[in-house]
Design a protein around this motif. Structure first.
Motif, PDB file in Angstrom:
ATOM      1  N   THR A  32     127.634 -27.475 -18.008  1.00 24.72           N
ATOM      2  CA  THR A  32     127.568 -26.643 -19.212  1.00 24.72           C
ATOM      3  C   THR A  32     127.972 -25.210 -18.901  1.00 24.72           C
ATOM      4  N   ARG A  33     127.610 -24.713 -17.730  1.00 28.96           N
ATOM      5  CA  ARG A  33     128.041 -23.362 -17.350  1.00 28.96           C
ATOM      6  C   ARG A  33     129.557 -23.309 -17.190  1.00 28.96           C
ATOM      7  N   ARG A  35     131.711 -25.132 -18.754  1.00 27.41           N
ATOM      8  CA  ARG A  35     132.354 -25.290 -20.066  1.00 27.41           C
ATOM      9  C   ARG A  35     132.023 -24.156 -21.029  1.00 27.41           C
ATOM     10  N   ARG A  36     131.226 -23.219 -20.598  1.00 25.91           N
ATOM     11  CA  ARG A  36     130.784 -22.154 -21.477  1.00 25.91           C
ATOM     12  C   ARG A  36     131.960 -21.333 -22.020  1.00 25.91           C
ATOM     13  N   PHE A  37     132.906 -21.026 -21.158  1.00 21.45           N
ATOM     14  CA  PHE A  37     134.067 -20.239 -21.552  1.00 21.45           C
ATOM     15  C   PHE A  37     135.331 -21.046 -21.281  1.00 21.45           C
ATOM     16  N   PHE A  38     136.335 -20.808 -22.080  1.00 18.42           N
ATOM     17  CA  PHE A  38     137.608 -21.494 -21.894  1.00 18.42           C
ATOM     18  C   PHE A  38     138.302 -20.942 -20.657  1.00 18.42           C
ATOM     19  N   GLU A  39     138.788 -21.833 -19.815  1.00 17.71           N
ATOM     20  CA  GLU A  39     139.542 -21.430 -18.640  1.00 17.71           C
ATOM     21  C   GLU A  39     140.967 -21.943 -18.779  1.00 17.71           C
ATOM     22  N   GLU A  43     143.860 -20.594 -14.126  1.00 16.57           N
ATOM     23  CA  GLU A  43     142.589 -20.286 -13.451  1.00 16.57           C
ATOM     24  C   GLU A  43     142.036 -21.520 -12.741  1.00 16.57           C
TER      25      GLU A  43
END
Length: 70
Positions: A32-33, A35-39, A43
């Motif tokens: 979940t960490r 997937r928290r922000f789009f990479e 990256e």
């Protein structure tokens, strides 16, 4: 998704501890960490390249360490 069945003689703290352990085993918090922000793909590739380099250096270090004992 992890889930536990609470036993009759089990306290809440014990059941919660078992649940947390099961979540850690399934890597739910880590995922979940991540997937928290789009990479972007760049990256992701950069991280993979860094991890591959670390893995190679670790193997090289272990190999040299092993050879020095011979």
């Amino acid at each position: 998704m992890p889930g536990i069945k609470v036993k009759e003689s089990e306290s809440f703290d014990e059941a919660y501890r078992r649940f947390k352990k099961q979540c850690d085993r399934n890597l739910i918090v880590t995922e979940t960490r991540a997937r928290r922000f789009f990479e972007p793909m760049t990256e992701i590739r950069k991280k993979q390249k860094i991890n591959a380099r670390k893995k190679m250096l670790k193997r090289l270090y272990m190999l040299r360490r092993y050879e020095s004992r011979l």
